[in-house]
Design an enzyme around this catalytic site. Structure first.
Site, PDB file in Angstrom:
ATOM      1  NE  ARG A  90       0.531 -15.071  31.271  1.00 35.74           N
ATOM      2  CZ  ARG A  90      -0.300 -14.691  32.262  1.00 35.74           C
ATOM      3  NH1 ARG A  90      -0.105 -15.124  33.500  1.00 35.74           N
ATOM      4  NH2 ARG A  90      -1.317 -13.904  32.016  1.00 35.74           N
TER       5      ARG A  90
ATOM      6  CG  HIS B 226      -0.688  -9.646  31.936  1.00 37.16           C
ATOM      7  ND1 HIS B 226      -1.429  -8.819  32.751  1.00 37.16           N
ATOM      8  CD2 HIS B 226      -0.583 -10.815  32.618  1.00 37.16           C
ATOM      9  CE1 HIS B 226      -1.745  -9.462  33.867  1.00 37.16           C
ATOM     10  NE2 HIS B 226      -1.241 -10.674  33.821  1.00 37.16           N
TER      11      HIS B 226
ATOM     12  NE  ARG C  15      -5.790  -7.450  31.017  1.00 40.07           N
ATOM     13  CZ  ARG C  15      -4.655  -6.920  30.531  1.00 40.07           C
ATOM     14  NH1 ARG C  15      -4.681  -5.991  29.609  1.00 40.07           N
ATOM     15  NH2 ARG C  15      -3.484  -7.328  30.971  1.00 40.07           N
TER      16      ARG C  15
ATOM     17  CB  CYS D 118      -7.188 -34.221  57.136  1.00 38.94           C
ATOM     18  SG  CYS D 118      -6.334 -34.512  58.701  1.00 38.94           S
TER      19      CYS D 118
HETATM   20  C1  PLP Z   1      -5.509 -12.446  35.722  1.00 34.91           C
HETATM   21  C2  PLP Z   1      -5.216 -11.420  34.736  1.00 34.91           C
HETATM   22  C3  PLP Z   1      -5.531 -10.074  34.985  1.00 34.91           C
HETATM   23  C4  PLP Z   1      -5.995  -9.589  36.333  1.00 34.91           C
HETATM   24  O1  PLP Z   1      -4.877  -9.588  37.192  1.00 34.91           O
HETATM   25  P1  PLP Z   1      -4.963  -9.101  38.716  1.00 34.91           P
HETATM   26  O2  PLP Z   1      -3.565  -9.108  39.173  1.00 34.91           O
HETATM   27  O3  PLP Z   1      -5.800 -10.131  39.412  1.00 34.91           O
HETATM   28  O4  PLP Z   1      -5.597  -7.776  38.708  1.00 34.91           O
HETATM   29  C5  PLP Z   1      -5.357  -9.162  33.965  1.00 34.91           C
HETATM   30  N1  PLP Z   1      -4.886  -9.561  32.764  1.00 34.91           N
HETATM   31  C6  PLP Z   1      -4.533 -10.845  32.499  1.00 34.91           C
HETATM   32  C7  PLP Z   1      -3.998 -11.198  31.174  1.00 34.91           C
HETATM   33  C8  PLP Z   1      -4.668 -11.801  33.476  1.00 34.91           C
HETATM   34  O5  PLP Z   1      -4.299 -13.057  33.222  1.00 34.91           O
END
Ligand code: PLP
Length: 393
Positions: free
Chosen positions: A148, A180, A236, A329
């Site tokens: 991503r 991530h 995070r 609705c």
């Molecule tokens: C949304 C997001 C998070 C948080 O993810 P959760 O699953 O809600 O804890 C952390 N890092 C990135 C890059 C995200 O997009």
């Protein structure tokens, strides 16, 4: 605890006419952050409050997360970050979604940390540093296998080298390096370990060219709750800050020491008898089986109630669960309350809350609508007033 439905509006929520409300427990947000911080060991918490704090309201949620010990805040979009600063939230704050050509001046002047996950982004950050004469705090986003955002391969090498050069000039301070997970919600999935190994190799690659950012962060909620080895310097989490479980098959919020911060209620605006065989709502996808009572709930898909939850979504009325009758609705939905119902117009109904008083949860709605609790809370419409309980105020 929620307030009775006749309370005056909370400050900032106008106009208030009482049809529905989302009550947000700020103490739950603070306590959840405290619990996540405890689980993160030596790592600190960067609370992710993107998407209007997962529907809970950006600024109050930010303050509640900080009160619970969050060291850093994060939002996806630059505009969200600027809104926080304009509202006076001055904690360290990371943002990662902006586009080529966006004016970064205000972000830089307001000391917002910018993510660089592509060559154009590190160049844009360098340009904003020269334009403002400031040193921009940067977190480098690397793609360790999610497929991503962030850079990998030769692109990553370019970003690292350019960041090192800009840091040598004093234009940027590379404070963080981050990535991530693809499968954090399946902790045993082989990609989890593989992404961590790749992340560690990339940190080593950065070190070889003189970058040793003190904040390495990889763990979202699921990893924070299930995989302590991914905590590095900072975790995070987003969803879990709001007390929802990212891994409902592995544990409920309660199992993880969390509690849901949002309770969504509405008041019945019409209660009337209906005969057996009566079709209900558009397309008559529900037909009453017996003589019964219909109750009208003034919430619909424009408020975030999934249209997919027709004939499926649970709503509690005076302690008893009912299922949405027929289609949801735009602004309204109907409940079949049964022949012996004593419900009356004005009664409060609960779409979701903590579940401790027998009401459904956001997770129940996710299951009814074939989605995840993330979507249930983030899609809550702007038209539903947020009311804040708890917190320092
Ligand atoms: C949304 C997001 C998070 C948080 O993810 P959760 O699953 O809600 O804890 C952390 N890092 C990135 C890059 C995200 O997009």
């Amino acid at each position: 605890m929620t307030s009775p439905p006749h309370d005056p509006p909370s400050p900032g929520v106008t106009p208030w006419y009482g049809t529905s409300r989302a009550s947000i427990d700020l103490d739950a947000i603070s306590d959840n952050v405290r619990e996540l911080d405890r689980r993160a060991g030596d790592a600190s918490v960067m609370a992710v409050i993107k998407a209007d704090a997962y529907g809970h309201g950006l600024v109050p949620s930010a303050r509640a997360a900080l009160a619970g010990g969050a060291r850093y805040l994060a939002v996806a979009q630059l505009a969200e970050a600027v809104s926080l600063r304009r509202a006076g939230v001055d904690a360290p704050l990371l943002t990662w979604l902006f586009a080529p050509g966006d004016d970064l001046t205000e972000a830089v002047e307001r000391d917002i940390t910018l993510s660089a996950g592509a060559s154009w982004a590190i160049e844009a950050i360098g340009a904003a540093a020269s334009a403002t004469g400031r040193t921009v705090r940067v977190h480098l986003k690397v793609d360790t296998g999610l497929g991503r955002g962030g850079s990998w391969g030769d692109g990553l090498d370019q970003v690292l080298r350019r960041a090192a050069a800009l840091q040598a000039e004093g234009a940027v301070e590379v404070e963080g390096i981050w990535s991530h997970f693809a499968w954090a919600d399946a902790p045993a999935h082989p990609t989890v370990r593989a992404q961590q190994e790749t992340f560690e190799e990339i940190c080593e690659q950065a070190r070889r060219i003189g970058l040793a950012p003190p904040l390495r962060h990889l763990a979202n909620s699921a990893a924070t709750l299930t995989n302590p080895s991914a905590a590095y310097d900072m975790v995070r989490p987003g969803l879990s800050v709001f007390g929802l479980s990212p891994v409902p098959d592995l544990g409920s919020p309660e199992d993880f020491g969390l509690r849901e911060a949002m309770r969504l209620t509405a008041r019945l605006v019409n209660v009337k008898p209906a005969p057996a065989g009566q079709g209900v709502s558009y397309g008559h996808e529900y037909v009453t089986e017996t003589d019964t009572t219909l109750g009208l709930v003034p919430l619909g898909y424009s408020d975030g109630v999934p249209r997919h939850a027709g004939n499926a979504g649970p709503i509690s009325v005076n302690g008893t669960w009912h299922t949405v009758a027929g289609r949801v609705c735009m602004d309204q939905l109907v409940l079949d309350l049964g022949a012996s119902s004593t419900a009356a117009a004005g009664d409060e109904v609960v779409l979701f809350g903590r579940g401790v008083d027998g009401e459904p949860t956001a997770q129940d709605w996710a299951e009814a609508a074939g989605t995840i609790s993330y979507e249930i809370v983030t899609r809550l419409g702007a038209r539903v007033p947020r009311e804040y309980v708890g917190g320092e105020a």
